[in-house]
Design an enzyme around this catalytic site. Structure first.
Site, PDB file in Angstrom:
ATOM      1  N   HIS A 313      -3.095  -3.748   0.608  1.00 11.11           N
ATOM      2  CA  HIS A 313      -2.481  -4.691  -0.343  1.00 11.11           C
ATOM      3  C   HIS A 313      -3.172  -4.563  -1.692  1.00 11.11           C
ATOM      4  CE1 HIS A 313      -0.916  -8.446  -2.017  1.00 11.11           C
ATOM      5  NE2 HIS A 313      -0.006  -8.364  -1.071  1.00 11.11           N
ATOM      6  N   ASP A 371       3.602  -7.818   6.350  1.00 17.74           N
ATOM      7  CA  ASP A 371       4.676  -7.035   6.977  1.00 17.74           C
ATOM      8  C   ASP A 371       4.302  -6.431   8.312  1.00 17.74           C
ATOM      9  OD1 ASP A 371       5.280  -6.174   3.652  1.00 17.74           O
ATOM     10  OD2 ASP A 371       6.637  -7.334   4.913  1.00 17.74           O
TER      11      ASP A 371
HETATM   12  C1  SDX Z   1       4.145  -6.603   0.117  1.00 17.14           C
HETATM   13  O1  SDX Z   1       2.138  -7.607  -4.258  1.00 17.14           O
HETATM   14  C2  SDX Z   1       2.424  -8.414  -3.304  1.00 17.14           C
HETATM   15  O2  SDX Z   1       1.981  -9.539  -3.251  1.00 17.14           O
HETATM   16  C3  SDX Z   1       3.390  -7.868  -2.267  1.00 17.14           C
HETATM   17  C4  SDX Z   1       3.661  -8.750  -1.064  1.00 17.14           C
HETATM   18  C5  SDX Z   1       4.404 -10.013  -1.439  1.00 17.14           C
HETATM   19  O3  SDX Z   1       4.325 -10.985  -0.677  1.00 17.14           O
HETATM   20  O4  SDX Z   1       5.150  -9.989  -2.447  1.00 17.14           O
HETATM   21  O5  SDX Z   1       2.436  -9.102  -0.440  1.00 17.14           O
HETATM   22  C6  SDX Z   1       4.526  -8.024  -0.048  1.00 17.14           C
HETATM   23  O6  SDX Z   1       4.694  -5.772  -0.551  1.00 17.14           O
HETATM   24  C7  SDX Z   1       3.010  -6.261   1.054  1.00 17.14           C
HETATM   25  C8  SDX Z   1       2.666  -4.739   1.024  1.00 17.14           C
HETATM   26  C9  SDX Z   1       3.659  -4.017   1.906  1.00 17.14           C
HETATM   27  N1  SDX Z   1       3.509  -2.559   1.760  1.00 17.14           N
HETATM   28  C10 SDX Z   1       3.040  -1.821   2.801  1.00 17.14           C
HETATM   29  O7  SDX Z   1       2.607  -2.281   3.869  1.00 17.14           O
HETATM   30  C11 SDX Z   1       3.118  -0.319   2.550  1.00 17.14           C
HETATM   31  C12 SDX Z   1       1.789   0.326   2.936  1.00 17.14           C
HETATM   32  N2  SDX Z   1       0.770  -0.122   1.966  1.00 17.14           N
HETATM   33  C13 SDX Z   1       0.546   0.663   0.808  1.00 17.14           C
HETATM   34  O8  SDX Z   1       1.485   1.556   0.403  1.00 17.14           O
HETATM   35  C14 SDX Z   1      -0.406   0.072  -0.213  1.00 17.14           C
HETATM   36  O9  SDX Z   1      -1.443  -0.482   0.472  1.00 17.14           O
HETATM   37  C15 SDX Z   1       0.156  -0.933  -1.195  1.00 17.14           C
HETATM   38  C16 SDX Z   1       1.338  -0.395  -1.914  1.00 17.14           C
HETATM   39  C17 SDX Z   1       0.517  -2.184  -0.500  1.00 17.14           C
HETATM   40  C18 SDX Z   1      -0.964  -1.222  -2.206  1.00 17.14           C
HETATM   41  O10 SDX Z   1      -1.182  -0.062  -2.872  1.00 17.14           O
HETATM   42  P1  SDX Z   1      -2.255   0.031  -4.048  1.00 17.14           P
HETATM   43  O11 SDX Z   1      -2.893  -1.277  -4.340  1.00 17.14           O
HETATM   44  O12 SDX Z   1      -1.633   0.755  -5.183  1.00 17.14           O
HETATM   45  O13 SDX Z   1      -3.382   0.846  -3.398  1.00 17.14           O
HETATM   46  P2  SDX Z   1      -3.449   2.418  -3.383  1.00 17.14           P
HETATM   47  O14 SDX Z   1      -2.114   2.987  -2.989  1.00 17.14           O
HETATM   48  O15 SDX Z   1      -4.068   2.863  -4.657  1.00 17.14           O
HETATM   49  O16 SDX Z   1      -4.445   2.656  -2.141  1.00 17.14           O
HETATM   50  C19 SDX Z   1      -5.856   2.614  -2.314  1.00 17.14           C
HETATM   51  C20 SDX Z   1      -6.370   3.610  -1.289  1.00 17.14           C
HETATM   52  C21 SDX Z   1      -5.747   4.991  -1.428  1.00 17.14           C
HETATM   53  O17 SDX Z   1      -6.677   5.905  -0.884  1.00 17.14           O
HETATM   54  P3  SDX Z   1      -7.652   6.737  -1.959  1.00 17.14           P
HETATM   55  O18 SDX Z   1      -6.734   7.413  -2.958  1.00 17.14           O
HETATM   56  O19 SDX Z   1      -8.539   5.676  -2.588  1.00 17.14           O
HETATM   57  O20 SDX Z   1      -8.406   7.710  -1.086  1.00 17.14           O
HETATM   58  O21 SDX Z   1      -6.005   3.160   0.043  1.00 17.14           O
HETATM   59  C22 SDX Z   1      -5.121   4.090   0.633  1.00 17.14           C
HETATM   60  C23 SDX Z   1      -4.554   4.945  -0.488  1.00 17.14           C
HETATM   61  O22 SDX Z   1      -4.220   6.236  -0.011  1.00 17.14           O
HETATM   62  N3  SDX Z   1      -4.078   3.290   1.278  1.00 17.14           N
HETATM   63  C24 SDX Z   1      -3.575   3.537   2.484  1.00 17.14           C
HETATM   64  C25 SDX Z   1      -2.659   2.498   2.725  1.00 17.14           C
HETATM   65  N4  SDX Z   1      -2.622   1.678   1.683  1.00 17.14           N
HETATM   66  C26 SDX Z   1      -3.503   2.167   0.781  1.00 17.14           C
HETATM   67  N5  SDX Z   1      -3.820   4.546   3.365  1.00 17.14           N
HETATM   68  C27 SDX Z   1      -3.116   4.482   4.511  1.00 17.14           C
HETATM   69  N6  SDX Z   1      -2.235   3.504   4.836  1.00 17.14           N
HETATM   70  C28 SDX Z   1      -1.970   2.510   3.962  1.00 17.14           C
HETATM   71  N7  SDX Z   1      -1.081   1.564   4.278  1.00 17.14           N
END
Ligand code: SDX
Length: 433
Positions: A313, A371
């Site tokens: 998140h 989720d």
């Molecule tokens: C919702 O914003 C809100 O409040 C949203 C929400 C709401 O109520 O409105 O809470 C609802 O959208 C919840 C989130 C649902 N999405 C998912 O579950 C999809 C999977 N999660 C990700 O795609 C990700 O965690 C996000 C999009 C939610 C957040 O992404 P960020 O903050 O841009 O973080 P990032 O992509 O930069 O990740 C940081 C690191 C990265 O690794 P490095 O480059 O540092 O090595 O964490 C890794 C990412 O690769 N990472 C994950 C991951 N999420 C982040 N690796 C594996 N699996 C994941 N799910």
């Protein structure tokens, strides 16, 4: 917000005069540096793609402490609200600033109940879609189409019009989502029934048929009502920011909410619950718990493009409090439906256990988000996977419209118009053709 006695000073290595900025503080949470005069005084912009460190507005609706895993709606902790209130209490709270007393609740519930019908022409509009259209495609269309029917409440400068639009949207979303579902099933639309609760009415519109009486299952009604509560609002997330930016042009509320529905559809946002359940079903079909280790290696391999959906998140760097409550609801619903051995729930719990012990996730502070478990509960109560995000949109409508209203109630609001760092070609002449 109030002016802090702290100031922020920006100095430049080229000897340019430093610039001082006011700092404001809110009720709780990080202070903000007001950089509105930066461009005028320096000719420079700030640069923050994805807005990781940018406050786009001031708001009094929701507060998240990502490190503590805390979520407040108008100051009330989400766990207390989920246990003591129903969704329409939360709608009143988020819209009007406080929980309703007995009289206010009776009046608010009746107002929403008596706006749940949609214009009959929308039944024909819906029939223009293919039966196999994704429900979010249908819902985006239906919500946008509402602006073609309710011209009597689109004067956004009129607080009464804004309130009428808010009630109409909250009241009609369940009817529209249920219509989209019935249409995909080839079944007749079921009209709202005013003697049912908001959530009971939605369940009946979803699962009743004209052939027999439909009895609302109280455990399912309570579980779905809690799912609505947990999804109601969440600060300036992508879809809420979309609604604010869209609404800042002065467009009508139905068009602004339709933009929010469209944004929520993405798998990185509200579409994650559908993607998460798809991930669990695929994993279950390909070895289940025995293959979790192999799957997790893929998730940790940057080149695989595989993400653990429902995890991570932007704000929560601790356990999403909604995920905890959703897991509890999962256990309650599965037990009451005799599905406590649901393999997908067991698989999800095993994935969570492994992830929370794995350095990759621990270092990146990746925890289950709202989720991760919501799809398992919805599947258990008979909601098809493709409808999960539409259910999220149904619940989030109150947050979107409250945030939209908060923006428009500020006499100083402006149309949103971010700037950029231009990296394209220098100016050049078109060659003779
Ligand atoms: C919702 O914003 C809100 O409040 C949203 C929400 C709401 O109520 O409105 O809470 C609802 O959208 C919840 C989130 C649902 N999405 C998912 O579950 C999809 C999977 N999660 C990700 O795609 C990700 O965690 C996000 C999009 C939610 C957040 O992404 P960020 O903050 O841009 O973080 P990032 O992509 O930069 O990740 C940081 C690191 C990265 O690794 P490095 O480059 O540092 O090595 O964490 C890794 C990412 O690769 N990472 C994950 C991951 N999420 C982040 N690796 C594996 N699996 C994941 N799910």
């Amino acid at each position: 917000m109030q002016l802090s006695d702290k100031k922020a000073t920006l100095s430049f290595s080229d000897g340019s005069a430093p610039i001082e900025f006011p700092v404001y503080q809110g009720t709780i949470g990080p202070d903000v540096i007001d950089i509105r005069k930066l461009y005028g005084q320096s000719g420079m912009f700030t640069y923050d793609p994805g807005f990781l460190a940018t406050a786009s507005c001031e708001s009094g609706i929701t507060y998240i402490d990502g490190d503590k895993g805390q979520l407040l709606y108008r100051g009330y902790p989400i766990d207390q609200l989920a246990q003591k209130c129903d969704f329409l209490d939360i709608c009143h709270l988020i819209l009007n600033g406080d929980l309703p007393n007995k009289e206010q609740k009776a009046e608010f519930d009746s107002l929403v109940t008596h706006h749940s019908l949609v214009h009959e022409q929308l039944h024909f509009f819906l029939r223009g879609f293919r039966r196999d259209a994704h429900p979010m495609a249908v819902l985006t269309g239906l919500v946008g189409a509402l602006s073609a029917f309710y011209h009597d409440s689109t004067d956004i400068t009129n607080p009464h019009h804004r309130q009428v639009s808010a009630i109409r949207l909250i009241a009609k979303m369940p009817t529209l989502v249920a219509m989209a579902y019935k249409y995909s099933q080839g079944q007749p639309f079921i009209y709202p029934q005013n003697d049912l609760s908001y959530t009971g009415n939605f369940l009946r519109m979803m699962f009743a048929t004209p052939c027999e009486e439909y009895k609302v299952n109280e455990v399912v009604e309570r579980a779905l009502d809690r799912i609505f509560i947990l999804h109601a609002d969440h600060e300036q997330n992508a879809s809420t920011s979309t609604v604010r930016l869209c609404g800042s042009s002065g467009t009508n509320p139905f068009a602004a909410i339709a933009a929010g529905v469209a944004c929520l559809w993405g798998p990185a946002h509200g579409g994650a619950n559908e993607a998460c359940l798809q991930m669990l079903e695929d994993l279950q079909a390909n070895g289940g718990v025995a293959k979790v280790g192999e799957f997790m290696e893929k998730v940790k391999d940057k080149n695989s493009g595989v993400r653990l959906m429902g995890f991570g998140h932007r704000v929560y760097k601790n356990y999403d409090p909604r995920a905890k409550l959703m897991q509890e609801t999962c256990k309650e619903v599965l037990a009451s439906l005799g599905l406590e051995n649901d393999p997908l729930f067991k698989l999800a719990m095993e994935l969570e256990r492994i992830a929370l012990e794995d350095d990759y996730f621990v270092q990146r502070k990746l925890y289950p988000n709202v989720d991760f478990y919501s799809g398992i509960v919805q599947r258990a109560i008979g909601i098809p996977t493709s409808l999960f995000t539409a259910i999220f949109a149904l619940a989030r409508t109150v947050g979107w419209i409250a945030q939209w209203n908060e923006m428009l109630s500020d006499p100083d609001y402006k149309i949103g118009r971010p700037r950029q760092l231009y990296v394209g070609p220098q100016v050049r002449d078109v060659p003779s053709r």
